[in-house]
Design a protein around this motif. Structure first.
Motif, short mmCIF file in Angstrom:
data_model
loop_
_atom_site.label_atom_id
_atom_site.label_comp_id
_atom_site.label_asym_id
_atom_site.label_seq_id
_atom_site.Cartn_x
_atom_site.Cartn_y
_atom_site.Cartn_z
N ALA A 1 41.77 34.99 31.96
CA ALA A 1 41.97 36.39 32.37
C ALA A 1 40.96 37.30 31.69
CB ALA A 1 43.39 36.82 32.05
N LEU B 1 38.21 39.67 33.54
CA LEU B 1 38.22 41.11 33.31
C LEU B 1 36.90 41.59 32.71
CD1 LEU B 1 41.86 41.42 31.99
CD2 LEU B 1 41.01 42.28 34.18
N MET C 1 46.02 35.87 37.81
CA MET C 1 46.04 37.19 38.45
C MET C 1 45.14 37.23 39.67
SD MET C 1 46.04 39.89 35.28
CE MET C 1 44.55 39.26 34.51
N GLN D 1 45.81 42.41 41.29
CA GLN D 1 46.51 42.51 40.00
C GLN D 1 45.54 42.84 38.87
OE1 GLN D 1 48.30 38.62 40.25
NE2 GLN D 1 50.32 39.49 40.69
N ARG D 2 44.36 42.23 38.91
CA ARG D 2 43.36 42.53 37.88
C ARG D 2 42.91 43.98 37.98
NH1 ARG D 2 41.48 37.62 39.54
NH2 ARG D 2 39.66 38.51 40.57
N ARG E 1 44.62 46.53 39.14
CA ARG E 1 45.71 47.37 38.63
C ARG E 1 45.72 47.39 37.10
NH1 ARG E 1 50.32 45.12 42.64
NH2 ARG E 1 49.68 46.25 44.50
N LEU E 2 45.53 46.23 36.49
CA LEU E 2 45.50 46.15 35.04
C LEU E 2 44.35 46.96 34.47
CD1 LEU E 2 46.53 45.04 32.36
CD2 LEU E 2 45.18 42.98 32.79
N LEU E 3 43.17 46.83 35.07
CA LEU E 3 42.01 47.60 34.61
C LEU E 3 42.27 49.09 34.74
CD1 LEU E 3 39.03 45.50 36.02
CD2 LEU E 3 39.62 45.84 33.62
N ARG F 1 45.17 50.64 34.66
CA ARG F 1 46.13 51.02 33.62
C ARG F 1 45.45 51.11 32.26
NH1 ARG F 1 49.91 47.29 36.19
NH2 ARG F 1 49.44 45.83 34.51
N MET F 2 44.55 50.17 31.99
CA MET F 2 43.84 50.17 30.71
C MET F 2 42.94 51.40 30.59
SD MET F 2 43.00 46.07 30.52
CE MET F 2 41.79 46.20 29.23
#
Length: 101
Positions: free
Chosen positions: A69, A73, A85, A89-90, A92-94, A96-97
Motif C-alpha cells: 500500500a 501511495l 486497496m 480507495q487509494r 479517498r485515503l490520499l 483524507r490525508m
C-alpha cells in the motif's frame, strides 16, 4: 541532485524497498485479478467490487500488504489493486490525508 529509480520514483529504489515483493501473496497469482479490464470495473453498480473480489481475498492474507500500500501511495498508482486497496480507495485515503494536513 537525486535521480529517479527504475520505477520512476525519486530515490526510493533500494534492495530493502524491493524485498517485500518477494514475500507478496500475489507473486504467483494471475495479474488479471489485480488489474482487471476497464469494462469489468465500470458500468454497473458493484462492478468494481466484483472485479477486485478475488484479488482482495489474496491481499487479505498477505503479510506485506502494508508495504504494498505504501509503495502504491508513494508512486500515485492509478490502476490496479495494491495493498488490498482499489484505485478509488487509494484516492479517498490520499484525499483524507491531504485534508488532515
Amino acid at each position: 541532485m537525486r535521480l529517479r529509480d527504475r520505477y520512476g520514483a525519486w530515490g526510493i529504489d533500494t534492495p530493502r524497498a524491493e524485498s517485500w515483493r518477494d514475500r507478496a501473496a500475489c507473486r504467483e497469482a494471475d495479474p488479471k485479478l489485480f488489474f482487471p479490464k476497464g469494462g469489468d470495473v465500470t458500468g454497473s453498480p458493484g462492478a468494481e467490487t466484483r472485479a477486485y473480489a478475488k484479488g482482495k481475498k489474496i491481499c487479505a492474507g498477505c503479510l506485506v500488504r502494508p508495504q504494498c500500500a505504501v509503495y502504491a501511495l508513494a508512486r500515485d498508482e492509478r490502476y490496479g489493486l495494491w495493498g488490498g486497496m482499489t484505485p478509488r480507495q487509494r484516492q479517498r485515503l490520499l484525499n483524507r490525508m491531504k485534508a488532515a494536513g
